[in-house]
Design an enzyme around this catalytic site. Sequence first.
Site, mmCIF file in Angstrom:
data_model
loop_
_atom_site.group_PDB
_atom_site.id
_atom_site.type_symbol
_atom_site.label_atom_id
_atom_site.label_comp_id
_atom_site.label_asym_id
_atom_site.label_seq_id
_atom_site.Cartn_x
_atom_site.Cartn_y
_atom_site.Cartn_z
ATOM 1 N NE ARG A 88 -3.523 2.103 -4.597
ATOM 2 C CZ ARG A 88 -2.459 1.748 -4.129
ATOM 3 N NH1 ARG A 88 -1.825 0.755 -4.712
ATOM 4 N NH2 ARG A 88 -1.832 2.144 -2.869
ATOM 5 C CD GLU A 131 -6.490 -5.852 -5.697
ATOM 6 O OE1 GLU A 131 -6.086 -5.704 -4.173
ATOM 7 O OE2 GLU A 131 -5.705 -5.630 -6.441
ATOM 8 C CG HIS A 180 -2.219 -5.350 -4.422
ATOM 9 N ND1 HIS A 180 -3.383 -4.615 -4.352
ATOM 10 C CD2 HIS A 180 -1.248 -4.810 -4.233
ATOM 11 C CE1 HIS A 180 -3.193 -3.385 -4.097
ATOM 12 N NE2 HIS A 180 -1.663 -3.499 -4.038
#
Length: 381
Positions: A208, A237, A254
């Site tokens: 994360r 993000e 990601h």
Amino acid sequence: MKLVIDANIPAADACLGHLGEITCLPGREITPNDVKDADALIVRSITRVDAALLEGSALSFVGSCTIGVDHVDLDYLAARSIGFASAPGCNAEAVVDYVLASLLDASEREGGDALARTVGVVGVGSVGGRLVARLKALGLEVLACDSPRAAREGDDGFASLDEVIARCDVICLHTPLVRDGEHATRHLLDARRIEALKPGTLLISAGRGDCVDGGALYRRLKEKGDITAVLDVWENEPAIDAALRERAFLATPHIAGHSLDGKLRGTWMIQQALTKHLQAPCGPAFDAICPAPALASLHLQEALPVNDALRLCSTAVYDPRRDHDTLARETRRLGVAKGFDTCRANYPLRREFATLEVTLGPRAQALEGVLRGAGFKVECV
């Protein structure tokens, strides 16, 4: 029955079409109006599921085809008796593949032996536990750090984060995002701990983004440049820190868990949960929706050096450098946030290490243990 599904969830029609009408929408663009008459909502981590989205809707079920659930207000769902399921472990193998591929890439470019590193794995859940197992199978020294598990199970077998920082030259972060409490993980690697990283440390963050203080990491990379950062997850993000991206050895959008196998596994797991919730017939089996890989096998007749053999097999399946280059190109072309999302929305087909069978001739069979430990299928002939 009406189902609203993120358009980037694969095999949605094959897995869930038998249950009713499907409406596919971009995950960041799903609105309250889209779900007000829906019976089920199936999302990924980019969709925030809370009162702002669901209030006044007729939903009876929410599914997230992801490991993490920090994008879902579970208390809100429970208070309104809305069923929920996620897909823990669905893409864990893909994330481990990403970490191993990144470790091999960094070691090759730095001229080091990937198997001579001491690795700290922070967060030993679905992903971290699998990573620990594969690293140990490869013969690396591994320190496992998981403060909630240590509190429940005792300290035996677990190292503290400060011990990991002091002893390890590779640190892999796989904790969930916990914002408050005794085991909070937001900025787990804060300015003090980033400053304490040993010169030469390889930091791999694929859990994360908010678990790392991005500003402090940027300052360390800019001012000293004596550590290496592999970053797949980011604060804010998709509007990530462009300056930090430029300083990272590998910067990816990601996608560590974005294998086709992991995505399909997530869809299939939610199908299982939703049909159970509805007491409806199941859809197709997982094997029926998972295609054969384009590259099914490699044949090694001679025993290459171990690192070369691992790198060869790894890049045959997945090379994270491609994703790094794509993110750089798309953010230059479209801007940071749009480029980040474009990379994710248009992510190319990628398979997992376990889909590749490596056939070893008599003079290459010394490689069997290390290749099997890395996660490849191995056959000796």
